[in-house]
Design an enzyme around this catalytic site. Structure first.
Site, PDB file in Angstrom:
ATOM      1  N   GLU A 167     -16.955 -11.007 -16.230  1.00  0.00           N
ATOM      2  CA  GLU A 167     -17.999 -11.523 -15.348  1.00  0.00           C
ATOM      3  C   GLU A 167     -19.365 -11.643 -16.017  1.00  0.00           C
ATOM      4  O   GLU A 167     -20.333 -10.975 -15.606  1.00  0.00           O
ATOM      5  CB  GLU A 167     -18.129 -10.644 -14.093  1.00  0.00           C
ATOM      6  N   GLU A 352      -9.121  -9.631 -10.616  1.00  0.00           N
ATOM      7  CA  GLU A 352      -9.635  -8.663  -9.632  1.00  0.00           C
ATOM      8  C   GLU A 352      -9.579  -9.314  -8.266  1.00  0.00           C
ATOM      9  O   GLU A 352      -9.911 -10.491  -8.117  1.00  0.00           O
ATOM     10  CB  GLU A 352     -11.108  -8.286  -9.896  1.00  0.00           C
TER      11      GLU A 352
HETATM   12  C1  FCB Z   1     -16.674  -6.858  -9.730  1.00  0.00           C
HETATM   13  C2  FCB Z   1     -16.680  -5.951 -10.944  1.00  0.00           C
HETATM   14  C3  FCB Z   1     -15.936  -4.667 -10.739  1.00  0.00           C
HETATM   15  C4  FCB Z   1     -16.146  -4.099  -9.354  1.00  0.00           C
HETATM   16  C5  FCB Z   1     -15.901  -5.144  -8.301  1.00  0.00           C
HETATM   17  C6  FCB Z   1     -16.040  -4.659  -6.881  1.00  0.00           C
HETATM   18  O1  FCB Z   1     -17.797  -7.697  -9.780  1.00  0.00           O
HETATM   19  O2  FCB Z   1     -16.117  -6.604 -12.050  1.00  0.00           O
HETATM   20  O3  FCB Z   1     -16.309  -3.771 -11.749  1.00  0.00           O
HETATM   21  O4  FCB Z   1     -17.394  -3.544  -9.260  1.00  0.00           O
HETATM   22  O5  FCB Z   1     -16.770  -6.234  -8.497  1.00  0.00           O
END
Ligand code: FCB
Length: 454
Positions: A167, A352
């Site tokens: 990210e 994620e």
């Molecule tokens: C993302 C991050 C991760 C976590 C989630 C909720 O942006 O990559 O580390 O904090 O959000």
């Protein structure tokens, strides 16, 4: 196993974490401090002044955690390496004991039949490098590739999926533009430079990997589809700005070799003219792309709101998580299809996806988390819908394996499939973890079953 399973047999079923969020013992065995260690130790920066000093104590409990992954039936696990464990000053001297930790972790995963996906940078820059300007220093790409090369040489015989950056948008938006994440700068002139150096670092590492690596390397971005609040020209233009800033900001240069034109408009005088040669270089072919998806935004034009002149419109009739993020599974289908059509063909992973909810403690110490379970089910269905529409999706990683240190929110928000009692370090599988295990066991059949309705 039924041949009617909706997911291919080699689909990766994983969970994700990051070093600073779970490991604890950030200075153990010769490690140097990271910017997150320093930020968390600055009073007032993190909710309740929480720090990652202990976190989930994964540094000592990684074997137990690996066994838990095996219990869930995971065949993949995404984690990150702490740069300053391996290079305490960020460059120069290698700390063998720091590297050893990741060798032991990878070996433990492989013993459990779990494929590691290793992220080189999940936000915890060595503090020593921040003192030299961090991502604003033009040498940052060289620092990064030196660090990456150490990991490639140590682990490419066992790690088949490599991620350069997690990210980069958040690194810059939170760390250099709004200052709410480490290193806490709030400077519109710094942000574009940090962006550009992160992209150069990413590309340098991809190029270096081609020379020494034998497997696959990619990038992880967070994406959030933007929908206009109305059909007015103002709202439609605001939606384009928001989309450029959030979604095309990093992917356009990486996959198409140019920044979206809206960025120069948004940043004005703070947007430099970057050399064309840099943009050619940044566009290194990737083996895969990782998409982190949590929510969407409905956008309206908001004059005066710096710097985008954009505001999100809360969808009051929709469910929201404990972070007030709207639950919108359709957005996952939409964004995967958008990525595939704009940047494809490219193998994709959902690297994620998950939700923070308040899970009330129960008398029998079970953790029933129906909202997270439903979130997981509906997003897996949304992923499946994208696959059925032709998206080349290779795996899904739930965020997160464990409740953990949620950056500026500290321990106040819990994303885990596994509950962590921070006083005792006791781990308890939540109902969502059991549900996920059942989905994995039957390769997705549990998503289609009637019992999963609701
Ligand atoms: C993302 C991050 C991760 C976590 C989630 C909720 O942006 O990559 O580390 O904090 O959000």
């Amino acid at each position: 196993m039924s041949d009617f399973s909706p997911f291919p047999a080699d689909f990766l079923w994983g969970a994700a974490t990051s070093a600073y969020q779970i490991e604890g013992s950030p200075l153990a065995d010769g490690a140097g401090p990271s910017i997150w260690h320093e930020f968390a130790h600055t009073p007032g920066r993190v909710c309740n002044d929480d720090t990652g000093d202990v976190a989930c104590d994964h540094y000592h409990r990684y074997r137990e955690d690996t066994e838990l992954m095996r219990t869930l039936g995971l065949n993949a696990y995404r984690f990150s390496v702490s740069w300053s464990r391996v290079l305490p000053e960020g460059r120069g001297r290698v700390n063998r004991r720091g590297l050893d930790f990741y060798e032991r972790l990878v070996d433990a995963l492989l013993e459990c039949g779990i494929q590691p996906m290793l992220t080189l940078y999940h936000w915890d820059l060595p503090a020593a490098l921040d003192r030299l300007g961090g991502w604003l220093n033009p040498n940052s790409a060289d620092w990064f590739v030196t660090y990456a090369g150490i990991l490639f040489r140590a682990l490419d015989d066992r790690v088949k999926l490599w991620v350069t950056l997690n990210e980069p948008w958040v690194v810059v938006d939170g760390g250099y533009l709004y200052g709410v994440l480490a290193p806490g700068q709030r400077n519109p002139y710094a942000a574009p430079i940090a962006t550009h150096n992160l992209l150069r670092a990413h590309a340098t590492a991809v190029q270096a990997y081609r020379a020494v690596g034998r497997h696959q390397i990619g990038l992880v971005v967070n994406l959030e589809p933007k929908y206009p609040a109305s059909e007015t020209v103002e709202d439609l233009n605001a939606t384009l700005r928001a989309d450029a800033y959030f979604n095309r900001h990093y992917l356009d240069p990486v996959c198409l070799g140019s920044y979206p034109p809206e960025l120069a408009e948004i940043f004005g005088a703070a947007w430099p003219r970057f050399p064309d040669a840099d943009l050619d270089f940044i566009r290194q072919p990737l083996d895969f792309l990782g998409v982190n998806y949590y929510s969407r935004q409905v956008v309206r034009h908001a004059p005066g709101v710096w710097p985008l002149e954009v505001a999100g419109v809360r969808q009051d009739r929709q469910a929201h998580t404990a972070l007030d993020w709207e639950v919108y599974p359709q957005g996952l289908t939409d964004i995967l299809e958008w990525v595939a059509s704009r940047y494809g063909p490219l193998p994709l992973y959902i690297t994620e996806n998950g939700a923070a909810f308040y899970d009330p403690p129960q008398a029998d110490s079970a953790v029933d988390d129906p909202l997270r379970q439903r979130y997981l089910r509906d997003h897996l269905r949304a992923a499946l819908a994208a696959m059925r529409n032709g998206v080349d999706l290779r795996g899904y990683f739930a965020w997160s394996l464990l409740d953990n240190f949620e950056w500026a929110y500290g321990y106040s928000k819990r994303f885990g499939l596994i509950h962590v009692d921070y006083a005792t370090q006791q781990r308890t599988l939540k109902a969502s973890a059991r549900f996920y295990a059942e989905v994995i066991r039957a390769r997705g059949a549990a998503l289609l079953a009637d019992g999963a309705e609701g």
